[in-house]
Design a protein around this motif. Structure first.
Motif, PDB file in Angstrom:
ATOM      1  N   LEU A 189       0.803  -1.225   0.000  1.00  0.00           N
ATOM      2  CA  LEU A 189       0.000   0.000   0.000  1.00  0.00           C
ATOM      3  C   LEU A 189       0.834   1.272   0.000  1.00  0.00           C
ATOM      4  O   LEU A 189       0.460   2.261  -0.626  1.00  0.00           O
ATOM      5  CB  LEU A 189      -0.953  -0.007   1.202  1.00  0.00           C
ATOM      6  N   ASP A 190       1.981   1.261   0.688  1.00  0.00           N
ATOM      7  CA  ASP A 190       2.760   2.499   0.759  1.00  0.00           C
ATOM      8  C   ASP A 190       3.389   2.864  -0.587  1.00  0.00           C
ATOM      9  O   ASP A 190       3.917   3.960  -0.738  1.00  0.00           O
ATOM     10  CB  ASP A 190       3.791   2.452   1.891  1.00  0.00           C
ATOM     11  N   ALA A 191       3.321   1.938  -1.558  1.00  0.00           N
ATOM     12  CA  ALA A 191       3.877   2.225  -2.879  1.00  0.00           C
ATOM     13  C   ALA A 191       2.796   2.480  -3.927  1.00  0.00           C
ATOM     14  O   ALA A 191       3.099   2.680  -5.095  1.00  0.00           O
ATOM     15  CB  ALA A 191       4.765   1.071  -3.334  1.00  0.00           C
ATOM     16  N   VAL A 192       1.534   2.496  -3.506  1.00  0.00           N
ATOM     17  CA  VAL A 192       0.438   2.735  -4.439  1.00  0.00           C
ATOM     18  C   VAL A 192       0.279   4.246  -4.651  1.00  0.00           C
ATOM     19  O   VAL A 192       0.476   5.034  -3.728  1.00  0.00           O
ATOM     20  CB  VAL A 192      -0.866   2.116  -3.884  1.00  0.00           C
ATOM     21  N   VAL A 193      -0.090   4.635  -5.866  1.00  0.00           N
ATOM     22  CA  VAL A 193      -0.314   6.047  -6.173  1.00  0.00           C
ATOM     23  C   VAL A 193      -1.548   6.547  -5.405  1.00  0.00           C
ATOM     24  O   VAL A 193      -2.555   5.850  -5.291  1.00  0.00           O
ATOM     25  CB  VAL A 193      -0.487   6.222  -7.693  1.00  0.00           C
ATOM     26  N   MET A 197      -5.226   4.447  -3.488  1.00  0.00           N
ATOM     27  CA  MET A 197      -4.962   3.735  -2.229  1.00  0.00           C
ATOM     28  C   MET A 197      -6.202   3.031  -1.709  1.00  0.00           C
ATOM     29  O   MET A 197      -6.177   1.829  -1.421  1.00  0.00           O
ATOM     30  CB  MET A 197      -4.467   4.723  -1.163  1.00  0.00           C
ATOM     31  N   VAL A 230      -2.028   7.072   4.358  1.00  0.00           N
ATOM     32  CA  VAL A 230      -2.107   5.641   4.055  1.00  0.00           C
ATOM     33  C   VAL A 230      -3.088   4.967   5.016  1.00  0.00           C
ATOM     34  O   VAL A 230      -3.926   4.149   4.615  1.00  0.00           O
ATOM     35  CB  VAL A 230      -0.703   4.999   4.155  1.00  0.00           C
TER      36      VAL A 230
END
Lengths: 333, 333
Positions: A189-193, A197, A230
């Motif tokens: 999730l922390d790498a999703v645009v 999210m 997030v």
């Protein structure tokens, strides 16, 4: 999804702490770990058989998981011979390291020739939708923390394990790289645009049986200035029926933010519940998961009793005492 | 930053609404707009001179901005001849369209040969840091909405314009593509990777003079199930000294979410203030910006009076009545 089961690659891990990911796989999904592979000088072991690549293949392993964290997250040149041989034999590779498998030209070339896949679990592999907010069937539980790194993943895994033990329908839904490697799938999730999210969380926890529980791995904290967005996406995308508050009572300031105090459990309860009820008006806070690793047994019991009395909710350390009372609370909903 | 001033490219825009971005540039930064360029059949005009590419160049324009939204956000083949000629003459190109300039091979080739830059303002061009939460100097105002698309950008631009008119130090800080094209720079927050959202907002609004105001463009809503994480990052990354609540009183449900009601202004005030005070304990809600475009003048005045009485704060429609009273409230802080 990452093909399971795994051979856990510990490489030349200097100590046990560096093998945290491999240990997590062995602890939570032992059926995913047919063996470990260690290079000369490795200072870690997760307590399972040392296998050669061929032995692991014969035992059914289909992915070599880099279950070790180097300083700087790099993919050591010392590992390359083994990893390339593994690709040539037909294994996939999976890694949660900051440096990506796909950025190593020799690994990319070997994977291409062998027709294998490099799974960098820090990088989303799906074009997630925008969240629709449409109510989904099935039940969902989310751990929300007073801070980052207070035991939210552990809490979710422990509740999932307890539910399975009781014969209940339950799935742990990872949102970070360790959880993804443990179960073989999830959303980093922390790498999703940003725009996607909450949609990624909806995607991760789809419609399910009415009596099925998703345990969604929490991230960050609504009160953490760096990562609160997030967490908010987890609350709104997750549509939780139940929240567990997670807390580490010896933390003196927010992780990485020396000028920031932790919120009270009461503030966390009120804020998280308010936002969860936007998407699920029936959401309840069911209990408190307290990480007492820095307390003695006596201190831990005193701390838990104080929180339980103050908050009027079951307060447990799932590592010390199991997640039974938290699952009881979900069953009582 | 996008080189200014601009030639506004309206292409074959079917109607005035399709030229919204160009109109925004002309309305808010007329000094950035030396002229417009229209193709045969264009049904829009922003009311400035029609210039050839050469005339625009001679008047100082250095970027051709695609100030028009096509159905589907595509870059029409009908535009290509002009855009390629512009690159060859030395212009940069800038676009906020969903389809990217950089995905058009002929534009990429022409830009490469001419040594020019294609500015796709939907895509972050900076590796933003993780938010530090460290207190910054200068003042910041953030508009937070009961919903998406209720007038937050307009409110920020109007307050910025009013402050400049009064000789105050003020900067509008865009977080979406229209705002970025208007001012020539900013952060496309909805396209930033989750972990870096709050850090991107810190980056956008750095230390400044003690009497300088940043007007940070708001996005989404803390109560919007799809985009609340982005809003949360604005609240925590922005460290606002002042919040303006933005509202559209005729909205019957959250934009794009037919099953979701809007929160009350009271709920928005309390939630936004609580989270803003995590990063800035002195933050105050200073006023309410009401988008009354769907009300008559009499209805608008009645609505504003009701909200002002109920909330005990100045309530204005900055489009109808200017942002003077909101700026008064900031000055009184």
């Amino acid at each position: 999804m990452i093909p399971t089961p795994y051979l856990l690659f510990l490489g030349d891990a200097p100590d046990q702490l560096a093998a945290k990911v491999a240990q997590g796989i062995k602890d939570w999904r032992p059926e995913n770990a047919v063996g470990q592979f260690r290079l000369p000088g490795c200072g870690a072991s997760v307590g399972i058989d040392d296998l050669t690549l061929q032995e692991a293949w014969d035992a059914g392993a289909r992915t070599v998981v880099i279950g070790v964290a180097n300083r700087g997250g790099v993919i050591s040149q010392a590992w390359k011979d083994v990893l390339i041989e593994a690709l040539e034999m037909g294994f996939d590779l999976a890694s949660g390291l900051h440096n990506l498998l796909r950025d190593e030209n020799d690994l990319v070339a070997a994977a291409h020739v062998a027709g294998r896949t490099l799974h960098d679990v820090r990088i989303p592999s799906v074009a997630y939708p925008i969240a629709s907010g449409v109510k989904r069937t099935g039940k969902r539980c989310l751990a929300v923390g007073t801070d980052c790194s207070v035991g939210k993943m552990y809490t979710g895994l422990a509740m999932d394990a307890e539910m399975r033990k009781r014969g209940m329908k339950s799935t742990f839904r990872p949102t970070g790289q360790t959880g993804i490697l443990i179960t073989g799938g999830g959303v980093p999730l922390d790498a999703v645009v940003a725009d996607f999210m909450a949609g990624a969380v909806e995607y991760l926890t789809p419609d399910n049986d009415a009596d099925h529980w998703d345990h969604i791995e929490g991230q960050g904290s609504l009160f953490h200035a760096s990562y609160s967005g997030v967490t908010m996406a987890l609350v709104h995308g997750g549509q939780p029926d139940a929240l567990v508050l997670s807390h580490e009572p010896t933390r003196t300031h927010m992780r990485g933010l020396p000028d920031y105090n932790l919120p009270s459990l009461e503030a966390l309860r009120d804020a998280a519940l308010m936002f969860a009820r936007v998407v699920n008006p029936d959401c309840e806070v069911v209990g408190i998961s307290v990480n007492t690793q820095h307390l003695t047994e006596a201190e831990a019991n005193e701390c838990l009793a104080e929180i339980e009395t103050r908050m009027g909710l079951p307060a447990v350390d799932p590592f010390r005492h199991g997640a039974g009372r938290l699952v009881d609370a979900l069953q009582a909903l």
